[in-house]
Design an enzyme around this catalytic site. Sequence first.
Site, PDB file in Angstrom:
ATOM      1  N   PHE A 371       0.804  -1.211   0.000  1.00  7.37           N
ATOM      2  CA  PHE A 371       0.000   0.000   0.000  1.00  7.37           C
ATOM      3  C   PHE A 371       0.844   1.272   0.000  1.00  7.37           C
ATOM      4  O   PHE A 371       0.322   2.360   0.161  1.00  7.37           O
ATOM      5  CB  PHE A 371      -0.937   0.012   1.210  1.00  7.37           C
ATOM      6  CG  PHE A 371      -1.998  -1.046   1.141  1.00  7.37           C
ATOM      7  CD1 PHE A 371      -2.837  -1.134   0.047  1.00  7.37           C
ATOM      8  CD2 PHE A 371      -2.145  -1.966   2.165  1.00  7.37           C
ATOM      9  CE1 PHE A 371      -3.812  -2.108  -0.024  1.00  7.37           C
ATOM     10  CE2 PHE A 371      -3.119  -2.944   2.103  1.00  7.37           C
ATOM     11  CZ  PHE A 371      -3.955  -3.018   1.007  1.00  7.37           C
ATOM     12  N   ASP A 485      -3.795 -11.567   6.085  1.00  8.80           N
ATOM     13  CA  ASP A 485      -2.644 -11.382   5.190  1.00  8.80           C
ATOM     14  C   ASP A 485      -1.345 -11.777   5.888  1.00  8.80           C
ATOM     15  O   ASP A 485      -0.338 -11.071   5.805  1.00  8.80           O
ATOM     16  CB  ASP A 485      -2.574  -9.936   4.711  1.00  8.80           C
ATOM     17  CG  ASP A 485      -1.729  -9.787   3.445  1.00  8.80           C
ATOM     18  OD1 ASP A 485      -1.533 -10.803   2.746  1.00  8.80           O
ATOM     19  OD2 ASP A 485      -1.265  -8.678   3.163  1.00  8.80           O
TER      20      ASP A 485
END
Length: 676
Positions: A371, A485
């Site tokens: 990200f 994740d």
Amino acid sequence: MIIVVLLILGFTPIAAQPWQICGDPAVSYMSNSTYHANLEHLSTMLTDKATASPYHYANGSVGTAPDIVYGLTLCRGDVNSTTCHACIANASLGAQQLCPYRADVTVFYPTCRLRFSSKNFLHPDNYSLIVDGVVDTMNTTDTTNKEPTLPNWDPGNSESVADITKIISGLLQETAWHAAYDSGAWMFATGRMDVGGGFPSLFSMAQCVPNLSHNDCWSCLHVITYMATDNFAGRQGGRLLALWCNLRYDTVHFYSGDPMVTIMSPVKEIVRSATLLGVPSRKHKRSVIKVVVPVLASIIGLVISIIFIRRRRKKGNGSPDKANVHVKEDDETIVWGLKGRSSDFMLYDFPVVLEATINFSEENKLGQGGFGPVYKGRFPDGLEIAVKRLASHSGQGFTQFKNEVQLIAKLQHTNLVRLLGCCSQEEEKILIYEYLPNKSLDLFIFDETRRPLLCWSRRLAIIEGIAQGLLYLHKHSRLRVIHRDLKASNILLDHDMNPKISDFGLAKIFSINDTEVNTDRIVGTYGYMAPEYASEGLFSIKSDVFSFGVLTLEIVSGKRSSSFHRYGDFINLLGHAWQLWKDEKWLQIVDTALVIECHTSEIMRCVNIALLCVQENAADRPTMSDVIAMITSESMTLPEPRHPAYFYIRVPEEETSMVTDLFSTNDMTMSALGGR
């Protein structure tokens, strides 16, 4: 004697003294070239500077790019200037003779070490990642022709192995502590342990490069001390040689002068609470406790640790100074839903973050996440931080950002990364974490040069630490959290290589009554996703269990569970591991860098547990409570695993490249639509 060499260099077999590591042959220089002339000048300069230095240490560089040469040399702390001068002069000549025309060479002589390179290995960023390098091990006998192992060492007797391992480890850790914290800028210490009962006296030495910080010195020595357990195997002598630090022990008095540290006998257990901490305090009173009842020693150690940690927290050690760091007004914490949270959590002004990271300079960049980039920073009070700057195009909007902030602010566990605060200003969304110097697990287990530095004991501790962190998320935290994740790059490592789970941007909070949730938005990382989640959007705590199983297999094998590589006839590591398990050839999956003779049963249990975690049917997988019990209880009988998910996927030779292209995003966090 066993010699273990750790360097930021390529693998080269090591023979008799001196021990040399020759760099990449493709990086070389010509005779009478400018680089050669600079090297000769540097050798003279280092010899003179080290001889004049009170610590017998020197570093520096000569020339300009592309012919610049960097160098470092250090003599052993117990030798005089004359001996030091002679050793470095010999090392300078010997390095060029042992590795002709190589531009990157390191040599270890008995009383000094020397490295020169065309790369700037002297940069401070290299100090924190002390354990960079490869391991080369050789078994030798010393010149006194003693028996190769210590008395009572019996590989078949677990109590014998444990007792002698404690003796050696205790001596080395005590000596290392003295070198790091009690010897001032000298960073050198010698030790002696008189065990008694017919057991020979043991002598030890520890040394760091003097311009390391005390914490970095301790980190370096502490990490390589763990390697003694696997590599020394009760030998009468052993050395661990690294560029920034080294350790040695022997049954002969090999150093000059009296020992600086003496541990009285008999020693069964050394209790040092600060060993459990990343940054020990020099005020902490070191204690050597003669233990009669092992259980009592464990209790005392635990109590001391708790008291020490609480005192550190009360002092505010490591917390930003509100007088030096400007933070957002208190009413904004109400908007964020953080009112009443830990006083350690702060909302920072953007200019403060900008200054801490030197305007997000490339020099401070630690890496690129799914990200956005992550930067190293430093506040005015000296606190080091990791700054996650979310990219505007990353797909993680304000909602996910706020989710991660609110979630992590409520979670506190030793195996979870600590969020110090955040910053939100217009398009800027920033998370500020504690800085962990050894970065992420994937940088070790998937790197040919660093992987051997993780001995089995350290890998097992990492596996158990990750399991404890997940158990906290699933069961013991105030919120029931599914990470979604979990992967090697999201496991960070502190000074002592303890694991901390990070990156909660995709995490989901569960109701206590929920067992399974359906989503239309499937996010995560290929290779770690449970099959029911990847295909149907169904996730539960068993989704994290599946990821944990994959991660455990990666830690044991040192290989990615990814379609970048083929393992036999299978596309991934799971199928390969399962087939080897069925054929009773599971040892073939174990990383060849591991010394497994003393740990076969532990490694086998971890492979068994991992295969139980990656079973295709989620109901067949254990909970993290079960996993912890299986890891910590050697007497527990483990069930046989059923076939894993993705087991049926085979890759014919001619289709390998096509499949590799298809799954080329394996180690990236992905978002996909299509769940029911």
